[in-house]
Design an enzyme around this catalytic site. Structure first.
Site, mmCIF file in Angstrom:
data_model
loop_
_atom_site.group_PDB
_atom_site.id
_atom_site.type_symbol
_atom_site.label_atom_id
_atom_site.label_comp_id
_atom_site.label_asym_id
_atom_site.label_seq_id
_atom_site.Cartn_x
_atom_site.Cartn_y
_atom_site.Cartn_z
ATOM 1 N N GLU A 82 0.894 -1.157 0.000
ATOM 2 C CA GLU A 82 0.000 0.000 0.000
ATOM 3 C C GLU A 82 0.928 1.201 0.000
ATOM 4 N N THR A 98 -0.447 -5.385 4.657
ATOM 5 C CA THR A 98 0.366 -5.731 3.475
ATOM 6 C C THR A 98 1.837 -5.423 3.700
ATOM 7 N N THR A 132 11.368 3.179 0.223
ATOM 8 C CA THR A 132 11.159 4.605 -0.014
ATOM 9 C C THR A 132 12.079 5.467 0.845
ATOM 10 N N ASP A 133 12.323 6.694 0.396
ATOM 11 C CA ASP A 133 13.098 7.645 1.212
ATOM 12 C C ASP A 133 12.293 8.131 2.420
ATOM 13 N N GLU A 134 10.966 7.880 2.410
ATOM 14 C CA GLU A 134 10.122 8.440 3.479
ATOM 15 C C GLU A 134 10.417 7.807 4.838
ATOM 16 N N TYR A 158 2.092 5.147 6.531
ATOM 17 C CA TYR A 158 2.734 4.542 5.350
ATOM 18 C C TYR A 158 4.225 4.360 5.585
ATOM 19 N N ALA A 160 5.958 4.457 8.296
ATOM 20 C CA ALA A 160 6.266 3.568 9.433
ATOM 21 C C ALA A 160 6.140 2.103 9.017
ATOM 22 N N LYS A 162 6.520 0.909 5.954
ATOM 23 C CA LYS A 162 7.647 0.584 5.070
ATOM 24 C C LYS A 162 8.928 0.424 5.890
ATOM 25 N N VAL A 214 -3.405 22.090 -3.764
ATOM 26 C CA VAL A 214 -2.040 22.147 -3.225
ATOM 27 C C VAL A 214 -2.156 22.226 -1.705
ATOM 28 N N ASN A 257 6.612 21.526 -4.065
ATOM 29 C CA ASN A 257 5.407 21.059 -4.766
ATOM 30 C C ASN A 257 4.820 22.120 -5.690
ATOM 31 N N ASP A 289 -3.626 21.583 4.873
ATOM 32 C CA ASP A 289 -2.429 20.755 4.777
ATOM 33 C C ASP A 289 -2.695 19.325 5.253
ATOM 34 N N PRO A 291 -2.086 16.205 7.565
ATOM 35 C CA PRO A 291 -1.609 16.101 8.956
ATOM 36 C C PRO A 291 -0.210 15.478 9.002
ATOM 37 N N HIS A 293 2.524 16.502 7.778
ATOM 38 C CA HIS A 293 3.144 16.556 6.447
ATOM 39 C C HIS A 293 4.662 16.756 6.543
HETATM 40 P P1 NAD Z 1 1.209 1.231 -6.331
HETATM 41 O O1 NAD Z 1 0.309 1.535 -5.183
HETATM 42 O O2 NAD Z 1 1.008 1.920 -7.628
HETATM 43 O O3 NAD Z 1 1.187 -0.337 -6.650
HETATM 44 C C1 NAD Z 1 1.211 -1.310 -5.642
HETATM 45 C C2 NAD Z 1 0.843 -2.651 -6.266
HETATM 46 O O4 NAD Z 1 0.920 -3.649 -5.232
HETATM 47 C C3 NAD Z 1 -0.563 -2.693 -6.832
HETATM 48 O O5 NAD Z 1 -0.568 -3.313 -8.092
HETATM 49 C C4 NAD Z 1 -1.329 -3.531 -5.814
HETATM 50 O O6 NAD Z 1 -2.419 -4.264 -6.396
HETATM 51 C C5 NAD Z 1 -0.249 -4.460 -5.310
HETATM 52 N N1 NAD Z 1 -0.521 -4.981 -3.958
HETATM 53 C C6 NAD Z 1 -0.960 -4.279 -2.881
HETATM 54 N N2 NAD Z 1 -1.090 -5.101 -1.818
HETATM 55 C C7 NAD Z 1 -0.705 -6.332 -2.227
HETATM 56 C C8 NAD Z 1 -0.592 -7.592 -1.593
HETATM 57 N N3 NAD Z 1 -0.929 -7.752 -0.304
HETATM 58 N N4 NAD Z 1 -0.151 -8.651 -2.312
HETATM 59 C C9 NAD Z 1 0.174 -8.510 -3.628
HETATM 60 N N5 NAD Z 1 0.071 -7.339 -4.287
HETATM 61 C C10 NAD Z 1 -0.340 -6.257 -3.594
HETATM 62 O O7 NAD Z 1 2.674 1.481 -5.770
HETATM 63 P P2 NAD Z 1 3.984 1.989 -6.532
HETATM 64 O O8 NAD Z 1 3.991 3.462 -6.547
HETATM 65 O O9 NAD Z 1 4.128 1.236 -7.786
HETATM 66 O O10 NAD Z 1 5.101 1.529 -5.489
HETATM 67 C C11 NAD Z 1 5.710 0.238 -5.596
HETATM 68 C C12 NAD Z 1 6.706 0.087 -4.460
HETATM 69 O O11 NAD Z 1 7.684 1.110 -4.541
HETATM 70 C C13 NAD Z 1 6.061 0.207 -3.069
HETATM 71 O O12 NAD Z 1 6.688 -0.730 -2.224
HETATM 72 C C14 NAD Z 1 6.409 1.627 -2.638
HETATM 73 O O13 NAD Z 1 6.526 1.718 -1.236
HETATM 74 C C15 NAD Z 1 7.750 1.814 -3.304
HETATM 75 N N6 NAD Z 1 8.102 3.208 -3.654
HETATM 76 C C16 NAD Z 1 7.220 3.997 -4.335
HETATM 77 C C17 NAD Z 1 7.597 5.291 -4.690
HETATM 78 C C18 NAD Z 1 6.678 6.193 -5.490
HETATM 79 O O14 NAD Z 1 6.999 7.379 -5.686
HETATM 80 N N7 NAD Z 1 5.542 5.709 -6.004
HETATM 81 C C19 NAD Z 1 8.860 5.785 -4.340
HETATM 82 C C20 NAD Z 1 9.734 4.939 -3.628
HETATM 83 C C21 NAD Z 1 9.352 3.646 -3.309
HETATM 84 P P1 TYD Z 2 2.275 12.265 -3.115
HETATM 85 O O1 TYD Z 2 2.281 12.187 -4.599
HETATM 86 O O2 TYD Z 2 1.073 11.768 -2.367
HETATM 87 O O3 TYD Z 2 3.598 11.520 -2.611
HETATM 88 P P2 TYD Z 2 4.274 11.492 -1.119
HETATM 89 O O4 TYD Z 2 3.304 12.001 -0.110
HETATM 90 O O5 TYD Z 2 4.561 10.042 -0.967
HETATM 91 O O6 TYD Z 2 5.502 12.353 -1.224
HETATM 92 O O7 TYD Z 2 2.512 13.765 -2.695
HETATM 93 C C1 TYD Z 2 3.666 14.471 -3.127
HETATM 94 C C2 TYD Z 2 3.633 15.825 -2.464
HETATM 95 O O8 TYD Z 2 2.518 16.559 -3.003
HETATM 96 C C3 TYD Z 2 3.426 15.756 -0.966
HETATM 97 O O9 TYD Z 2 4.203 16.774 -0.336
HETATM 98 C C4 TYD Z 2 1.938 16.026 -0.789
HETATM 99 C C5 TYD Z 2 1.609 16.952 -1.957
HETATM 100 N N1 TYD Z 2 0.239 16.839 -2.497
HETATM 101 C C6 TYD Z 2 -0.539 17.994 -2.647
HETATM 102 O O10 TYD Z 2 -0.101 19.125 -2.341
HETATM 103 N N2 TYD Z 2 -1.809 17.851 -3.143
HETATM 104 C C7 TYD Z 2 -2.341 16.647 -3.458
HETATM 105 O O11 TYD Z 2 -3.541 16.576 -3.870
HETATM 106 C C8 TYD Z 2 -1.527 15.480 -3.327
HETATM 107 C C9 TYD Z 2 -2.051 14.116 -3.683
HETATM 108 C C10 TYD Z 2 -0.232 15.627 -2.839
#
Ligand code: NAD
Ligand code: TYD
Length: 358
Positions: A82, A98, A132-134, A158, A160, A162, A214, A257, A289, A291, A293
């Site tokens: 997730e 998950t 993730t870097d988070e 999220y 926490a 990861k 935003v 952003n 904003d 919560p 953030h």
């Molecule tokens: P996403 O939410 O787009 O995709 C997640 C996928 O995992 C989906 O296809 C979902 O169906 C599947 N999934 C969820 N729960 C599952 C489970 N229990 N079993 C099997 N499949 C399951 O996510 P994303 O953006 O593609 O991110 C992929 C990975 O990369 C994640 O682990 C995320 O933490 C990490 N990540 C994402 C970003 C980003 O900017 N999106 C950056 C750094 C790391």
């Molecule tokens: P997001 O794409 O949800 O990624 P993450 O929170 O994992 O960094 O958000 C990126 C940045 O954009 C984050 O600082 C929150 C901000 N944001 C908005 O300002 N408006 C929005 O509707 C969304 C979804 C994110």
């Protein structure tokens, strides 16, 4: 062959598509198909015998064990998670199930499988965990970027969850010797990004004539990496990363952003101008904003560059132009992912904030 989890999501699907375009090695793709998983993204692979899709949960140890015994992968790449911070604030439970419990069951199934391998198959096996870097928490404006030894200080459910999964992966290396690799990457953007995240949401809302929400002052800073560069980093770590090591992955591209939103608007003004001649920037609405953030994330990607010779191919300018162009050419994909579940989310999340999306 490879076992990829979460390969119907944003990054996982880009990874599978890129992998099969460049390699003959088949992929088993295990994905639960949550709201974020989308088989339409994988449609170019229909009929491709090198892609085996399995609908299922990483937490289903029996299923994972059977897949491992049947397909005998040489590596697992764990994307399944997730992934949306705002959803984790509204409802953390799925994130715990998950990202933590699911990763634990996956690791247990993999440990049993790996324990039964012998010789080179055992030595060369890899479990690559995509994170993730988070997990590192929030930086002040003048703080140095995150290195791999930065303290873990996750601030959202999220991040926490990861962080917990990263710790489990680390522990399976130290305790059992499982040959793991972990990547901690910054914010990705590019094709097939679900329009609940900042960049695709802004593109899709702008074109629909809706508000561009935003959060707060919009001065929160993220590092942005084009998704195909993240995929190339994962391929490189899989190929040459040292078991037990962590690699930070980033684009050397920190931006507030509000700058991202302005860039998206400017590109749309150029590529698909509004019929009234007014800039899409007129649709920007500062809303309440998020919560807790996090103010700033920044990645020091020096280790992966020095040790593995990886660096991104795209600049932000080239990547964001490709991304906006992709969304303009793939309106059908966007329409199809905006199902009832998507509308329920936008109503729940944006329906309650000041300056709600039109
Ligand atoms: P996403 O939410 O787009 O995709 C997640 C996928 O995992 C989906 O296809 C979902 O169906 C599947 N999934 C969820 N729960 C599952 C489970 N229990 N079993 C099997 N499949 C399951 O996510 P994303 O953006 O593609 O991110 C992929 C990975 O990369 C994640 O682990 C995320 O933490 C990490 N990540 C994402 C970003 C980003 O900017 N999106 C950056 C750094 C790391
Ligand atoms: P997001 O794409 O949800 O990624 P993450 O929170 O994992 O960094 O958000 C990126 C940045 O954009 C984050 O600082 C929150 C901000 N944001 C908005 O300002 N408006 C929005 O509707 C969304 C979804 C994110």
């Amino acid at each position: 062959m490879l076992l990829v989890t979460g390969g119907a999501g944003f990054i996982g699907a880009n990874f599978v598509l890129d992998w099969l375009a460049q390699s003959d090695e088949p992929v088993v793709n295990l994905d639960k198909l949550t709201y974020a998983g989308n088989l339409e993204t994988l449609a170019p692979l229909n009929g491709n015998p090198r892609h085996v899709f399995v609908k299922g949960d990483i937490g289903d140890a029996a299923l994972v064990g059977e897949l491992l015994r049947t397909h005998k992968p040489r590596a697992i790449i764990n994307f399944a998670a997730e992934s949306h911070v705002d959803r984790s604030i509204h409802g953390p439970e799925d994130f715990i199930q998950t990202n933590i419990v699911g990763t634990f069951h996956l690791l247990e199934a993999v440990r049993a499988y790996w324990g039964g391998l012998i010789g080179d198959a055992k030595k060369d096996f890899r479990f690559l965990h995509v994170s993730t870097d988070e997990v590192y928490g929030s930086l002040g404006g003048d703080d140095a970027a995150f290195t791999e030894t930065h303290r873990y200080e996750p601030n959202s459910p999220y991040s926490a969850s990861k962080a917990a999964s990263d710790h489990l992966v680390r522990a399976y290396h130290h305790t059992y010797g499982l040959p793991v690799l972990t990547t901690n990457c910054s914010n990705n953007y590019g094709p097939y990004h679900f329009p609940e995240k900042l960049i695709p949401l802004m593109i899709v809302n702008a074109l629909a004539g809706k508000a561009l929400p935003v959060y707060g002052d919009g001065m929160q800073v993220r590092d942005w990496l084009y998704v195909k560069d993240h995929c190339s980093a994962i391929r490189r770590v899989l190929e040459a990363g040292r078991p037990g090591e962590v690699y930070n992955v980033g684009g050397w591209n920190e931006k507030p952003n509000i700058d991202i939103v302005h860039t998206v608007c400017s590109l749309l003004d150029e590529m698909r101008p509004r019929t009234d001649g007014i800039s899409y920037k007129a649709q920007i609405a500062h809303v309440t904003d998020r919560p807790g953030h996090d103010r700033r994330y920044a990645i020091d990607a020096g280790k992966i560059q020095r040790e593995l010779g990886w660096q991104p191919a795209e600049t932000f300018d080239s990547g964001i132009r490709k991304t906006v162009d992709w969304y303009l050419r793939n309106a059908d994909w966007v329409t199809h992912v905006q199902s009832g579940a998507y509308r329920e989310w936008t109503d729940l999340h944006y329906g309650k904030v000041e300056g709600a999306v039109a």
